[in-house]
Design an enzyme around this catalytic site. Structure first.
Site, PDB file in Angstrom:
ATOM      1  N   LYS A  23      11.352  -6.571 -14.475  1.00 28.92           N
ATOM      2  CA  LYS A  23      10.647  -7.491 -13.571  1.00 28.92           C
ATOM      3  C   LYS A  23       9.247  -7.820 -14.100  1.00 28.92           C
ATOM      4  O   LYS A  23       8.872  -8.986 -14.187  1.00 28.92           O
ATOM      5  CB  LYS A  23      10.540  -6.860 -12.179  1.00 28.92           C
ATOM      6  CG  LYS A  23       9.559  -7.584 -11.277  1.00 28.92           C
ATOM      7  CD  LYS A  23       9.060  -6.693 -10.148  1.00 28.92           C
ATOM      8  CE  LYS A  23       7.884  -7.306  -9.455  1.00 28.92           C
ATOM      9  NZ  LYS A  23       6.623  -6.594  -9.644  1.00 28.92           N
ATOM     10  N   ARG A  94       2.170 -11.751  -7.008  1.00 25.28           N
ATOM     11  CA  ARG A  94       0.969 -11.455  -7.772  1.00 25.28           C
ATOM     12  C   ARG A  94       0.983 -12.207  -9.108  1.00 25.28           C
ATOM     13  O   ARG A  94      -0.025 -12.712  -9.578  1.00 25.28           O
ATOM     14  CB  ARG A  94       0.975  -9.943  -8.031  1.00 25.28           C
ATOM     15  CG  ARG A  94      -0.208  -9.473  -8.783  1.00 25.28           C
ATOM     16  CD  ARG A  94      -1.078  -8.620  -7.920  1.00 25.28           C
ATOM     17  NE  ARG A  94      -2.335  -8.383  -8.557  1.00 25.28           N
ATOM     18  CZ  ARG A  94      -3.501  -8.745  -8.047  1.00 25.28           C
ATOM     19  NH1 ARG A  94      -3.546  -9.343  -6.894  1.00 25.28           N
ATOM     20  NH2 ARG A  94      -4.610  -8.482  -8.679  1.00 25.28           N
ATOM     21  N   CYS A 118       2.041  -7.335  -3.546  1.00 25.52           N
ATOM     22  CA  CYS A 118       2.004  -6.157  -2.683  1.00 25.52           C
ATOM     23  C   CYS A 118       0.559  -5.757  -2.403  1.00 25.52           C
ATOM     24  O   CYS A 118      -0.281  -5.785  -3.312  1.00 25.52           O
ATOM     25  CB  CYS A 118       2.672  -4.971  -3.378  1.00 25.52           C
ATOM     26  SG  CYS A 118       4.436  -5.140  -3.567  1.00 25.52           S
ATOM     27  N   PRO A 124      -8.630  -6.535  -7.638  1.00 20.79           N
ATOM     28  CA  PRO A 124      -9.476  -7.613  -8.163  1.00 20.79           C
ATOM     29  C   PRO A 124      -8.902  -8.197  -9.447  1.00 20.79           C
ATOM     30  O   PRO A 124      -8.076  -7.567 -10.109  1.00 20.79           O
ATOM     31  CB  PRO A 124     -10.807  -6.915  -8.438  1.00 20.79           C
ATOM     32  CG  PRO A 124     -10.476  -5.479  -8.607  1.00 20.79           C
ATOM     33  CD  PRO A 124      -9.262  -5.205  -7.769  1.00 20.79           C
ATOM     34  N   ILE A 125      -9.358  -9.418  -9.803  1.00 25.27           N
ATOM     35  CA  ILE A 125      -8.945 -10.010 -11.085  1.00 25.27           C
ATOM     36  C   ILE A 125     -10.177 -10.350 -11.933  1.00 25.27           C
ATOM     37  O   ILE A 125     -10.145 -11.234 -12.766  1.00 25.27           O
ATOM     38  CB  ILE A 125      -8.029 -11.244 -10.897  1.00 25.27           C
ATOM     39  CG1 ILE A 125      -8.701 -12.328 -10.042  1.00 25.27           C
ATOM     40  CG2 ILE A 125      -6.690 -10.866 -10.319  1.00 25.27           C
ATOM     41  CD1 ILE A 125      -7.993 -13.677 -10.147  1.00 25.27           C
ATOM     42  N   ASP A 126     -11.261  -9.610 -11.673  1.00 30.50           N
ATOM     43  CA  ASP A 126     -12.512  -9.889 -12.390  1.00 30.50           C
ATOM     44  C   ASP A 126     -12.360  -9.795 -13.915  1.00 30.50           C
ATOM     45  O   ASP A 126     -12.976 -10.561 -14.655  1.00 30.50           O
ATOM     46  CB  ASP A 126     -13.620  -8.940 -11.897  1.00 30.50           C
ATOM     47  CG  ASP A 126     -13.231  -7.477 -12.039  1.00 30.50           C
ATOM     48  OD1 ASP A 126     -12.128  -7.106 -11.564  1.00 30.50           O
ATOM     49  OD2 ASP A 126     -13.987  -6.704 -12.632  1.00 30.50           O
ATOM     50  N   ASP A 306       4.043   2.886 -10.401  1.00 31.75           N
ATOM     51  CA  ASP A 306       5.191   2.268  -9.720  1.00 31.75           C
ATOM     52  C   ASP A 306       6.319   3.264  -9.442  1.00 31.75           C
ATOM     53  O   ASP A 306       7.206   2.974  -8.647  1.00 31.75           O
ATOM     54  CB  ASP A 306       5.753   1.111 -10.564  1.00 31.75           C
ATOM     55  CG  ASP A 306       4.750  -0.014 -10.738  1.00 31.75           C
ATOM     56  OD1 ASP A 306       3.774  -0.058  -9.966  1.00 31.75           O
ATOM     57  OD2 ASP A 306       4.940  -0.837 -11.653  1.00 31.75           O
ATOM     58  N   ILE A 328      -4.620   4.871 -10.312  1.00 33.56           N
ATOM     59  CA  ILE A 328      -4.564   3.410 -10.529  1.00 33.56           C
ATOM     60  C   ILE A 328      -4.846   2.670  -9.216  1.00 33.56           C
ATOM     61  O   ILE A 328      -5.712   1.803  -9.163  1.00 33.56           O
ATOM     62  CB  ILE A 328      -3.184   2.969 -11.089  1.00 33.56           C
ATOM     63  CG1 ILE A 328      -2.705   3.878 -12.222  1.00 33.56           C
ATOM     64  CG2 ILE A 328      -3.212   1.486 -11.490  1.00 33.56           C
ATOM     65  CD1 ILE A 328      -3.383   3.735 -13.543  1.00 33.56           C
ATOM     66  N   ARG A 398      12.013  -8.707  -3.777  1.00 31.73           N
ATOM     67  CA  ARG A 398      11.100  -9.308  -4.748  1.00 31.73           C
ATOM     68  C   ARG A 398      11.239  -8.649  -6.113  1.00 31.73           C
ATOM     69  O   ARG A 398      10.880  -9.256  -7.128  1.00 31.73           O
ATOM     70  CB  ARG A 398       9.647  -9.149  -4.287  1.00 31.73           C
ATOM     71  CG  ARG A 398       9.221 -10.138  -3.223  1.00 31.73           C
ATOM     72  CD  ARG A 398       7.714 -10.115  -3.062  1.00 31.73           C
ATOM     73  NE  ARG A 398       7.108  -9.882  -4.363  1.00 31.73           N
ATOM     74  CZ  ARG A 398       6.142  -9.020  -4.607  1.00 31.73           C
ATOM     75  NH1 ARG A 398       5.607  -8.324  -3.645  1.00 31.73           N
ATOM     76  NH2 ARG A 398       5.666  -8.860  -5.828  1.00 31.73           N
TER      77      ARG A 398
END
Ligand code: EPU
Length: 421
Positions: A23, A94, A118, A124-126, A306, A328, A398
């Site tokens: 995935k 995401r 999720c 964040p995606i900084d 995960d 994480i 998903r």
């Protein structure tokens, strides 16, 4: 009405399960395909809702998507148009953020809504944005949308403060056409990153070092279509191996790359799970009593976050104390609250959980609060006495390809029903 998943627990499982394409590779490979100037054929596509959402985004971009067979897509960006991605579909997952890197790389401009996915605490995606800026782009955020544009993208040296999977892949995609050399230091090393680099290199990109913590990308002028087969899903594989450890008389989990699962396999061995590891499969035999263990999540090749949630479900059946520590996603513990409803003895701390076992689990009404919590609920449901009713199954759909059918083939009693909300 809501569709729920029901599982009658307590039945031993037996047989073979074939793992689907990964995935978290697929959801990056599909956006990466638009960087080509011709058709890209990808096989090993898992049957998951995230793929459907990404295909819908491709259609918005006027990219032709042909489903040749169930697991086989042809993505043709020849007539692509770089429209604004301010549609609701973007917030369904995401991985829509990979269109940032792909469209910025191809056109020097992208406008896209904030990605969904999720909820695992703040995500964040900084680092993605800092990477784009280092390549020469300007980033503007307003009204829930990012606009990232550059007159010209130029290769740069980028050090990631955290080895982020998403930022590594996004920067790779944004820099394939940039002028000169881009170097990503402290890059993430997950196998999915190697898979994306492999696809891009087949298209004509010049990426070296994927799978190590330094990746270099030398910009090229043009990328062509190609053929690519996705690597097997190490998290789906790990989930089925944990299911086997919990409930199988004998199970063969095939189409896997065991090296991708080393941290899980050694943990399971420590717990006392009987396994034989082959070249592309693992055979799990019915185990006796399992022992509690401690596990700390880390970036690859450490223990995958995960798989932390599915493993917690198994830990409820192990003798003694187990401890799960998250490094994480510190808040990734919602599954513990659901397991408690089923009778698990779990104490939560800041960033960790202590599980005391063995406890007898009872079928109950629970929620798949996120994808891997859903997997934990399926495992607990298979172990529990009575019927477990799982709500919010869309999270499971998903990311797990045909999970009901695969489990039914192994002898599980699992079905879906519509119930009143
Ligand atoms: N982070 C930042 N800033 C950033 C990016 C990440 O602070 O700009 C932090 C995150 O908050 C997190 C850590 O860095 O604490 C690692 O996040 P990473 O970017 O590696 O995660 P991701 O790319 O958003 C992917 C998978 C997740 C998986 C993580 C970690 C996809 C689509 N998602 O997320 O998969 O948990 O890597 O391995 O590939 C799942 O499959 O259930 C799932 C959530």
């Amino acid at each position: 009405m809501e569709e729920v998943m029901k599982i009658e627990g307590g039945h031993l499982l037996e047989g073979e399960v074939t793992i689907s394409g990964a995935k978290n590779a697929t959801v990056a490979l599909i956006p990466a395909a638009v960087l080509a100037n011709g058709p890209v054929t990808i096989v090993g596509i898992p049957q998951i809702a995230d793929v459907e959402s990404l295909a819908n985004i491709l259609r918005l971009l006027n990219v032709e998507v042909t489903e040749v067979a169930q697991d086989h897509l042809i993505i043709d960006p020849t007539h692509m148009v770089n429209v604004d991605l301010d549609n609701d579909i973007v917030t369904k997952l995401r991985a829509s953020y990979y269109f940032m890197g792909a469209l910025l790389g191809k056109y020097g401009h992208v406008r896209i809504r904030m990605p969904g996915g999720c909820y695992l605490g703040p995500r964040p995606i900084d680092l993605h944005l800092k990477g784009f800026e280092a390549l020469g782009a300007d980033v503007v955020y307003e009204k829930g949308c990012y606009t990232v544009s550059a007159k010209k993208l130029k290769g740069a040296k980028i050090f990631l403060d955290i080895a982020s999977v998403g930022a590594t892949i996004n920067i790779m995609m944004a820099s394939v056409y940039a002028e000169g050399r881009t170097t990503i230091e402290n890059a993430a090393k997950e196998p999915e990153i190697i898979d994306v680099a492999t696809l891009l290199n087949k298209m004509g990109a010049r990426i070296r070092g994927a799978g190590t913590n330094v990746i270099t990308i030398d910009g090229v002028r043009s990328l062509t279509g190609c053929f690519h087969e996705i690597i097997p899903d190490r998290i789906e594989a790990g989930t089925f191996i944990i299911i086997a450890a919990a409930m199988a008389k004998r199970m063969v989990v095939s189409n896997i790359i065991p090296q991708h699962l080393e941290s899980l396999l050694s943990k399971l061995q420590e717990m006392g799970v009987k396994m034989e590891v082959g070249i592309d499969k693992v055979v799990i035999e019915q185990s006796g009593k399992l022992r509690g263990v401690d596990v700390t999540t880390r970036p690859y090749p450490g223990f995958a976050t995960d798989l932390q949630q599915p493993l917690t479900a198994l830990m409820t059946s192990a003798e003694g104390e187990s401890r799960v520590s998250e490094t994480i996603y510190m808040e990734r513990f919602k599954h513990c609250l659901e397991l408690q409803k089923m009778g698990a003895d779990i104490e939560l701390f800041n960033g960790s959980a202590v599980i005391k076992g063995p406890t007898h689990l009872y079928g109950s009404k629970v929620s798949a609060t996120d994808l891997r919590c859903g997997a934990a609920m399926v495992i607990a449901g298979l172990m529990a006495e009575g019927v477990t009713e799982i709500h919010n199954v869309y999270h499971i759909d998903r990311g797990y390809s045909e999970i009901d059918r695969k489990l039914q083939t192994l002898g599980a009693k699992i079905w879906r029903e519509n119930v009143q909300d």
